[in-house]
Design a protein around this motif. Structure first.
Motif, PDB file in Angstrom:
ATOM      1  N   SER A 137       0.637  -1.198  -0.041  1.00  0.00           N
ATOM      2  CA  SER A 137      -0.082  -0.029   0.016  1.00  0.00           C
ATOM      3  C   SER A 137       0.854   1.229   0.037  1.00  0.00           C
ATOM      4  N   LYS A 138       0.924   1.942  -1.128  1.00  0.00           N
ATOM      5  CA  LYS A 138       1.741   3.096  -1.232  1.00  0.00           C
ATOM      6  C   LYS A 138       1.088   4.301  -0.151  1.00  0.00           C
ATOM      7  N   ALA A 139      -0.106   4.446   0.011  1.00  0.00           N
ATOM      8  CA  ALA A 139      -0.927   5.182   1.038  1.00  0.00           C
ATOM      9  C   ALA A 139      -0.330   4.820   2.184  1.00  0.00           C
ATOM     10  N   THR A 194      10.061  12.702   1.804  1.00  0.00           N
ATOM     11  CA  THR A 194       9.373  12.043   0.611  1.00  0.00           C
ATOM     12  C   THR A 194       8.582  13.016  -0.078  1.00  0.00           C
ATOM     13  N   ALA A 195       8.294  12.795  -1.300  1.00  0.00           N
ATOM     14  CA  ALA A 195       7.234  13.932  -2.195  1.00  0.00           C
ATOM     15  C   ALA A 195       6.180  14.190  -1.481  1.00  0.00           C
ATOM     16  N   SER A 196       5.872  15.193  -1.151  1.00  0.00           N
ATOM     17  CA  SER A 196       4.346  15.824  -0.772  1.00  0.00           C
ATOM     18  C   SER A 196       3.384  15.256  -1.495  1.00  0.00           C
ATOM     19  N   VAL A 242       0.982  10.144 -10.491  1.00  0.00           N
ATOM     20  CA  VAL A 242      -0.349   9.499 -10.174  1.00  0.00           C
ATOM     21  C   VAL A 242       0.261   8.075  -9.836  1.00  0.00           C
ATOM     22  N   LYS A 243      -0.245   7.624  -8.723  1.00  0.00           N
ATOM     23  CA  LYS A 243      -0.029   6.052  -8.264  1.00  0.00           C
ATOM     24  C   LYS A 243      -0.980   5.526  -7.793  1.00  0.00           C
ATOM     25  N   ALA A 244      -1.349   4.001  -8.456  1.00  0.00           N
ATOM     26  CA  ALA A 244      -2.189   3.206  -7.821  1.00  0.00           C
ATOM     27  C   ALA A 244      -1.542   2.675  -6.499  1.00  0.00           C
ATOM     28  N   GLY A 250       1.868   0.700 -12.093  1.00  0.00           N
ATOM     29  CA  GLY A 250       0.783   1.548 -11.493  1.00  0.00           C
ATOM     30  C   GLY A 250       1.131   2.836 -11.173  1.00  0.00           C
ATOM     31  N   VAL A 251       2.435   3.284 -11.935  1.00  0.00           N
ATOM     32  CA  VAL A 251       2.939   4.622 -11.471  1.00  0.00           C
ATOM     33  C   VAL A 251       2.907   5.423 -12.953  1.00  0.00           C
ATOM     34  N   VAL A 252       2.285   6.609 -12.874  1.00  0.00           N
ATOM     35  CA  VAL A 252       2.250   7.436 -14.041  1.00  0.00           C
ATOM     36  C   VAL A 252       3.015   8.819 -13.831  1.00  0.00           C
ATOM     37  N   CYS A 285       6.297  15.804  -8.077  1.00  0.00           N
ATOM     38  CA  CYS A 285       7.231  15.201  -9.101  1.00  0.00           C
ATOM     39  C   CYS A 285       8.662  15.609  -8.620  1.00  0.00           C
ATOM     40  N   LEU A 286       9.365  14.567  -8.182  1.00  0.00           N
ATOM     41  CA  LEU A 286      10.791  14.939  -7.788  1.00  0.00           C
ATOM     42  C   LEU A 286      11.855  14.842  -8.737  1.00  0.00           C
ATOM     43  N   ALA A 287      12.764  15.737  -8.853  1.00  0.00           N
ATOM     44  CA  ALA A 287      13.954  15.686  -9.621  1.00  0.00           C
ATOM     45  C   ALA A 287      15.282  15.577  -9.327  1.00  0.00           C
ATOM     46  N   GLU A 337      18.890  12.273  -9.351  1.00  0.00           N
ATOM     47  CA  GLU A 337      19.264  10.967  -9.702  1.00  0.00           C
ATOM     48  C   GLU A 337      18.431   9.846  -8.770  1.00  0.00           C
ATOM     49  N   GLU A 338      18.270   8.911  -9.415  1.00  0.00           N
ATOM     50  CA  GLU A 338      17.559   7.593  -8.733  1.00  0.00           C
ATOM     51  C   GLU A 338      18.415   6.751  -8.510  1.00  0.00           C
ATOM     52  N   ALA A 339      18.358   6.209  -7.146  1.00  0.00           N
ATOM     53  CA  ALA A 339      19.284   5.094  -6.901  1.00  0.00           C
ATOM     54  C   ALA A 339      18.573   4.248  -5.883  1.00  0.00           C
ATOM     55  N   VAL A 384      12.477   9.609  -0.307  1.00  0.00           N
ATOM     56  CA  VAL A 384      11.816   8.103  -0.717  1.00  0.00           C
ATOM     57  C   VAL A 384      11.057   8.322  -1.831  1.00  0.00           C
ATOM     58  N   VAL A 385      11.311   7.517  -2.772  1.00  0.00           N
ATOM     59  CA  VAL A 385      10.276   7.227  -4.045  1.00  0.00           C
ATOM     60  C   VAL A 385       9.280   6.173  -3.745  1.00  0.00           C
ATOM     61  N   GLU A 386      10.045   5.175  -3.314  1.00  0.00           N
ATOM     62  CA  GLU A 386       9.078   3.983  -2.864  1.00  0.00           C
ATOM     63  C   GLU A 386       9.759   3.048  -1.866  1.00  0.00           C
TER      64      GLU A 386
END
Ligand code: AMP
Ligand code: GLY
Length: 433
Positions: free
Chosen positions: A101-103, A116-118, A141-143, A151-153, A186-188, A190-192, A280-282
């Motif tokens: 559950s991302k929520a 984490t992103a607001s 937008v995430k399921a 489920g992430v756009v 939306c965060l900008a 480098e992703e790791a 944190v993205v996920e």
């Protein structure tokens, strides 16, 4: 010592390979496994059903079970094994909510001050549309629930965001996973990916990697399960790692324990390294795939010792020593993946690759037909190469990938390029020798 690895991908092949090297192949089994894993260890039943895996673990007198994918965890395999007195490494169903559950994950982070992103949690399409106005564009937008990474756009404009809400929540493209949405900033950066192993109280860092989620070079095309990875991430310096341990891992583990959801197992922190620090993205409640294929070969310490300590709550004072090498893993996929693709194609060149030094081949979607390896899935193999530096590891990985052939073979050609840019070595590819 008898260990059962649950899962059937290249990540599980890498786990089996590492454990077999440590304790001997006869002490390791895997269910369901795949054609590559079957060449190393014996396979169990072809199921992800916790009750059937419990039966198999009992019958085989398994001392420790380790779970690769999220599905059996979300179905409570850890709850069942623990109730029946069998040692298992992986979070309970309640603790797996960090991924399922991302929520839940976002609200937990908000409660414990984890960067984490607001975000807004939306239970109706109207609420989600109203949230768009709050964040502006681009917006994400995430399921809420599991959607196999699809489920992430990341929506650049209003129209794309509206379509995502429509697909996920109204058309229910991923069923009940989209009945609740997370709309976020939306965060900008480098992703790791950063991995730790937790025993419920503390955690040991296992290292970092960078995935390549899009199907085509230059991060274009549809999202996939992952088309390749390298480890470590040049952005995860020891300072950054210490910061993530302090600001992300410690408060999350403490918060989970305080809320009666003690977290034991591998924890995958998907991070965006922004100008304002790591966010944190996920979270994933397992090792990543293809990240595990490049992170596990770097582990110098005994993984089985660390896993046993984590499963029994006794990690305190241990650490995971990593080699100073780098690893690059290229996923070799069936043409068309992640859309429709054909299977049953004969895979040529595996013998030649297996004769190469510093190269490992981990199987995912493979089967054996009349003694020959054939394709049986979208992601077929991960070809992994070691190097003293990124240019050599990349060159060696592609030398191996080029030896492999099957009808419709597709691999990205730019895996590792981000590491070359980050280390100022773009344009300097080493020789594969
Ligand atoms: P997830 O399934 O949550 O990992 O999201 C898939 C991908 O979407 C991530 O790997 C990111 O590349 C991207 N993503 C998710 N959330 C954000 C965000 N808040 N800002 C920017 N990109 C994001
Ligand atoms: N490589 C991304 C994942 O395992 O979810």
């Amino acid at each position: 010592m008898n260990v059962l690895v649950v899962g059937s991908g290249a990540r599980e092949h890498a786990l089996v390979w590492k454990l077999a090297a440590e304790i001997g192949a006869d002490q390791v089994c895997c269910a369901p496994g795949n054609a590559g894993i079957e060449r190393l260890v014996r396979l169990g039943p072809s199921t992800q059903d916790p009750a059937r895996l419990l039966e198999f673990a009992r019958q085989e007198r398994v001392d420790l079970t380790v779970v690769g994918p999220e599905l059996p965890l979300s179905r409570g395999i850890t709850n069942l094994f623990a109730r029946e007195g069998l040692a298992i490494l992986g979070p309970t169903r309640e603790a797996a909510a960090l991924e399922t559950s991302k929520a839940f994950a976002k609200e937990l982070m908000a409660r414990y001050g984890v960067p984490t992103a607001s975000f807004a949690i939306c239970d109706s399409a109207d609420a989600a549309r109203r949230a768009l106005a709050r964040f502006g564009f681009p917006v994400v937008v995430k399921a809420d629930g599991l959607a196999a990474g699809k489920g992430v756009v990341v929506a650049p404009d209003h129209e794309t965001a509206e379509r995502a809400i429509e697909d996920l929540m109204v058309q229910r493209k991923f069923g009940e996973s989209g009945d609740r949405l997370v709309v976020e900033e939306c965060l900008a950066g480098e992703e790791a990916s950063f991995f730790v192993l937790s025993d419920g109280h503390g955690a040991v860092p296992l290292g970092s990697a960078q995935d390549h989620k899009r199907a085509f070079d230059g991060d274009r095309g549809p999202n996939t399960g992952g088309m390749g990875a390298f480890a470590p991430s040049p952005f995860m310096t020891s300072r950054m790692e210490a910061r993530v341990m302090r600001d992300v891992v410690a408060p999350v583990l403490d918060g989970m324990a305080a809320e009666g959801r003690e977290y034991r197992g591998f924890l995958y922190c998907g991070l965006m390294l922004t100008a304002n620090g790591p966010q944190v993205v996920e979270f994933n409640v397992r090792l990543g795939d293809p990240e595990a294929q490049v992170v596990l070969p770097l582990v110098e310490s005994s993984l089985i010792d660390l896993m046993q300590a984590a499963a029994s709550g006794t990690l305190d004072g241990r650490q995971c020593v990593l080699k100073r090498d780098v690893y690059v893993g290229v996923v070799v996929a069936s043409g068309g993946y992640p859309g429709a693709y054909e299977t049953g194609k004969v895979v040529e060149g595996l013998d030649a690759v297996e004769r190469m030094t510093d190269v490992l081949v981990f199987h995912a979607g493979t089967r054996v037909r009349e003694g020959r390896v054939i394709t049986g899935g979208g992601r077929v193999l991960t070809v992994v190469a070691r190097g003293d530096d990124y240019p050599h590891a990349i060159a060696r990985a592609y030398a191996a990938v080029d030896l492999i052939d099957f009808d419709g073979k597709h691999a990205r050609r730019d895996i590792g390029r981000k590491a070359l840019i980050a280390t100022g070595r773009e344009g300097s590819l080493g020789s594969p020798a």
